[in-house]
Design a protein around this motif. Structure first.
Motif, short mmCIF file in Angstrom:
data_model
loop_
_atom_site.label_atom_id
_atom_site.label_comp_id
_atom_site.label_asym_id
_atom_site.label_seq_id
_atom_site.Cartn_x
_atom_site.Cartn_y
_atom_site.Cartn_z
N VAL A 188 0.81 -1.22 0.00
CA VAL A 188 0.00 0.00 0.00
C VAL A 188 0.84 1.26 0.00
CG1 VAL A 188 -1.58 1.37 1.43
CG2 VAL A 188 -2.07 -1.03 1.00
N PHE A 189 1.96 1.29 0.71
CA PHE A 189 2.73 2.53 0.87
C PHE A 189 3.35 2.92 -0.47
CE2 PHE A 189 4.50 4.78 4.73
CZ PHE A 189 4.72 5.96 4.04
N GLU A 190 2.93 4.06 -0.98
CA GLU A 190 3.42 4.58 -2.26
C GLU A 190 4.12 5.92 -2.05
OE1 GLU A 190 3.49 3.16 -5.14
OE2 GLU A 190 2.28 1.38 -4.71
N PHE A 191 4.70 6.44 -3.15
CA PHE A 191 5.52 7.65 -3.06
C PHE A 191 4.70 8.89 -2.71
CE2 PHE A 191 7.80 11.20 -5.25
CZ PHE A 191 8.94 11.19 -4.46
N THR A 192 3.50 9.02 -3.30
CA THR A 192 2.67 10.20 -3.07
C THR A 192 1.52 9.88 -2.12
OG1 THR A 192 1.22 9.74 -4.96
CG2 THR A 192 3.20 11.07 -5.38
N VAL A 193 0.98 10.94 -1.53
CA VAL A 193 -0.16 10.78 -0.62
C VAL A 193 -1.36 10.22 -1.38
CG1 VAL A 193 -1.79 12.02 0.86
CG2 VAL A 193 0.63 12.63 0.90
N SER A 243 -5.25 6.06 -2.28
CA SER A 243 -5.98 5.26 -3.26
C SER A 243 -5.86 3.77 -2.96
CB SER A 243 -5.44 5.55 -4.66
OG SER A 243 -6.01 4.69 -5.61
N LYS A 244 -4.64 3.32 -2.75
CA LYS A 244 -4.44 1.89 -2.47
C LYS A 244 -5.00 1.51 -1.11
CE LYS A 244 -0.85 -0.14 -5.27
NZ LYS A 244 0.40 -0.92 -5.25
N GLY A 245 -4.80 2.39 -0.12
CA GLY A 245 -5.28 2.07 1.23
C GLY A 245 -6.80 1.95 1.28
N LEU A 246 -7.50 2.92 0.69
CA LEU A 246 -8.96 2.86 0.71
C LEU A 246 -9.48 1.71 -0.14
CD1 LEU A 246 -9.78 6.68 0.47
CD2 LEU A 246 -9.92 5.20 2.48
N ASP A 249 -9.30 -0.39 -9.69
CA ASP A 249 -8.80 -1.68 -10.16
C ASP A 249 -8.17 -2.49 -9.01
OD1 ASP A 249 -8.15 -3.45 -12.51
OD2 ASP A 249 -6.14 -3.13 -11.70
N TYR A 250 -7.38 -1.82 -8.19
CA TYR A 250 -6.74 -2.53 -7.08
C TYR A 250 -7.77 -3.03 -6.07
CZ TYR A 250 -3.58 -3.44 -3.17
OH TYR A 250 -2.90 -4.04 -2.14
N GLY A 251 -8.79 -2.24 -5.81
CA GLY A 251 -9.84 -2.66 -4.88
C GLY A 251 -10.60 -3.87 -5.38
N VAL A 252 -10.89 -3.92 -6.69
CA VAL A 252 -11.58 -5.08 -7.27
C VAL A 252 -10.71 -6.32 -7.16
CG1 VAL A 252 -12.58 -6.04 -9.37
CG2 VAL A 252 -12.93 -3.63 -8.83
#
Length: 495
Positions: free
Chosen positions: A77-82, A87-90, A147-150
């Motif tokens: 989940v931890f990416e470069f930008t907030v 997006s990935k966390g939610l 896409d990641y959530g699906v």
């Protein structure tokens, strides 16, 4: 057969050179963007924190082996930008929650069909939901934002529903897994938001302004590089000085990075829409308008790429007299276009409405185009070598197209200013005095972006021909003005 001392020394020397080369690349990578180093430290901090679920016995007793999901969540989940982290966390949190609930419900419903029918019903549920979810990923909007959530939904539903067939405490398993995933996601979001945050929106904002400025740099330097002549030739010159021109133009080639900026801009715009209000950017900021400006900027960059092919030609015959006739107009077109782009870049960077001077430069470029067309229609073409004037005529056509692109960029920037509510630039000289001096032809206003990037000043250029008293009067009309003479016979009056 043994290895000689010379071979050992050569091998050690080669290893040393490779190690030094790797260290230099690492140093350059960190120097180019120090935020990369900070991001690496933030990821290490997040992983260390969630590892306490394993290291600290009371926490491990509460979560058990499911604590590993917190560690895995931080890694993915931890990416470069907030924006990317949010997006990935939610997506991961909502996908896990929804899939877990449906998985438990499916397992409970399947159990009603007895020991024989339960696996059949579970298999049907897995097939239907996996197929429907996978098909939904082909929708462009879902592909871009969810896409990641699906993907997590398919994974979690399959794990919960299938493992629930053999595990008795399915609710406890789902609870532990959801809890650890939420802990890992919350840790990533908190550290990303409050420890040296890197905003996707701000990055996109600066990237668009920087790209426009790169085009401005090239256009302002184009005239001096293209119109170079060799001595001793009257009608035809043969240009073959590739290496020399290449060295002079090396600082102008930054525009090439604009040609491949589409994917990064679209990604940043998508991630910026996830970010909360920060700095000058409110929630719902018109990020799509940045994509429109970026698209127009790339269009202009491709035209400049075509133009660049004529700057350092090899063995191309050029009609020198024809080139001299169009030199002044072409230089004016490229210079005025570059100045307009520089003002627009400054306007975006400072989030202040573009001044009228940008439109003035565009009008000056159009006037130069009219002069160029008049030159081309003057009848000189009939007496010229057609093969010799084709390169210069092509350059003229490309410059005309560039002016049209600059005008489109200006219109898109104006639209962005209205949508994002850019601050308007106001003069600090009294309107009465300014109008009088404008009428008399000795004051030419110069707005933000043409003279600097300061936040609280407006610059007035005064053409002091033979009347220094007028300049003194301007300096006295308000006490907070500073009168600065320049080497061009002009006066800069600043706040």
């Amino acid at each position: 057969m043994g290895i000689s001392d010379e071979q050992k020394v050569g091998f050690l020397g080669s290893c040393k050179r490779k190690l030094i080369s790797v260290m230099e690349r690492i140093k350059k990578l960190g120097r180019d963007d120090p935020r990369r180093i900070i991001h690496s430290l933030k990821v290490g901090l997040a992983l260390t924190f969630v590892s306490l679920l394993y290291y600290w016995r009371p926490l491990y007793d509460g979560f058990g082996i499911a604590a590993i999901w917190a560690v895995l969540t931080v890694v993915v989940v931890f990416e470069f930008t907030v924006g990317a982290t949010l997006s990935k966390g939610l997506n991961r949190g909502l996908g896990t929650l929804l899939a877990g609930a449906l998985g438990v419900g499916a397992q409970h419903f399947a159990s009603l069909f007895g020991q024989t029918g339960e696996p059949i019903v579970l298999g049907i549920f897995v097939f239907l939901l996996a197929a429907a979810s996978t098909f939904s990923r082909f929708f462009p909007r879902i592909k871009a934002r969810y896409d990641y959530g699906v993907l997590i939904f398919i994974l979690t539903f399959s794990l919960v529903s299938v493992s629930g067939y053999r595990v008795e405490k399915i609710l406890e398993l789902a609870h532990q897994r959801l809890s650890t995933i939420l802990i890992g996601g919350a840790t990533c979001v908190f550290i990303s938001l409050f420890i040296c945050p890197v905003w996707a929106g701000e990055t996109l904002h600066n990237t668009i302004a920087s790209n426009i400025e790169k085009l401005a740099n090239y256009l302002e330097g184009f005239g001096g590089e293209y119109f170079q002549y060799e001595d001793g030739e009257e009608n035809i010159i043969v240009e073959d000085h590739h290496s020399k021109s290449h060295n002079k133009l090396s600082c102008l080639q930054a525009y090439k990075s604009v040609l491949t900026s589409q994917s990064s801009e679209e990604s940043l715009a998508n991630l910026a829409s996830w970010e909360p209000r920060h700095g000058k950017f409110s929630f719902g900021h018109p990020w799509k308008q940045y994509l429109k400006i970026g698209s127009l900027t790339r269009q202009c960059a491709y035209q400049i790429e075509s133009l660049n092919g004529y700057v350092i030609p090899a063995d191309i015959q050029v009609a020198i007299q024809f080139r001299r006739r169009i030199e002044e107009s072409c230089k004016a077109i490229s210079s005025e276009s570059g100045k307009a782009l520089r003002i627009l870049a400054s306007s975006i960077k400072t989030m202040k409405s573009p001044s009228s001077s940008s439109k003035t430069h565009i009008e000056n470029a159009k006037a130069a185009i009219d002069d160029l067309k008049h030159t081309l229609k003057s009848g000189y073409l009939e007496s010229s070598d057609l093969l010799g004037i084709i390169p210069d005529a092509t350059v003229c056509c490309i410059l005309i197209d560039i002016v049209k692109s600059v005008e489109k960029i200006s219109e898109a920037t104006d639209e962005l200013g209205r949508s994002a509510r850019f601050k308007s630039v106001e003069a600090t000289v009294s309107p009465e005095k300014t109008s009088q001096l404008l009428h008399r032809g000795i004051v030419n206003p110069v707005f933000e972006g043409e003279c600097g990037d300061g936040d609280d000043h407006v610059v007035i250029r005064v053409n002091d021909n033979n009347n220094n008293n007028e300049v003194d009067e301007i300096g006295k009309c308000q006490g907070n003005l500073d009168v600065k003479p320049t080497s061009k016979g002009e006066i800069i009056v600043c706040k």
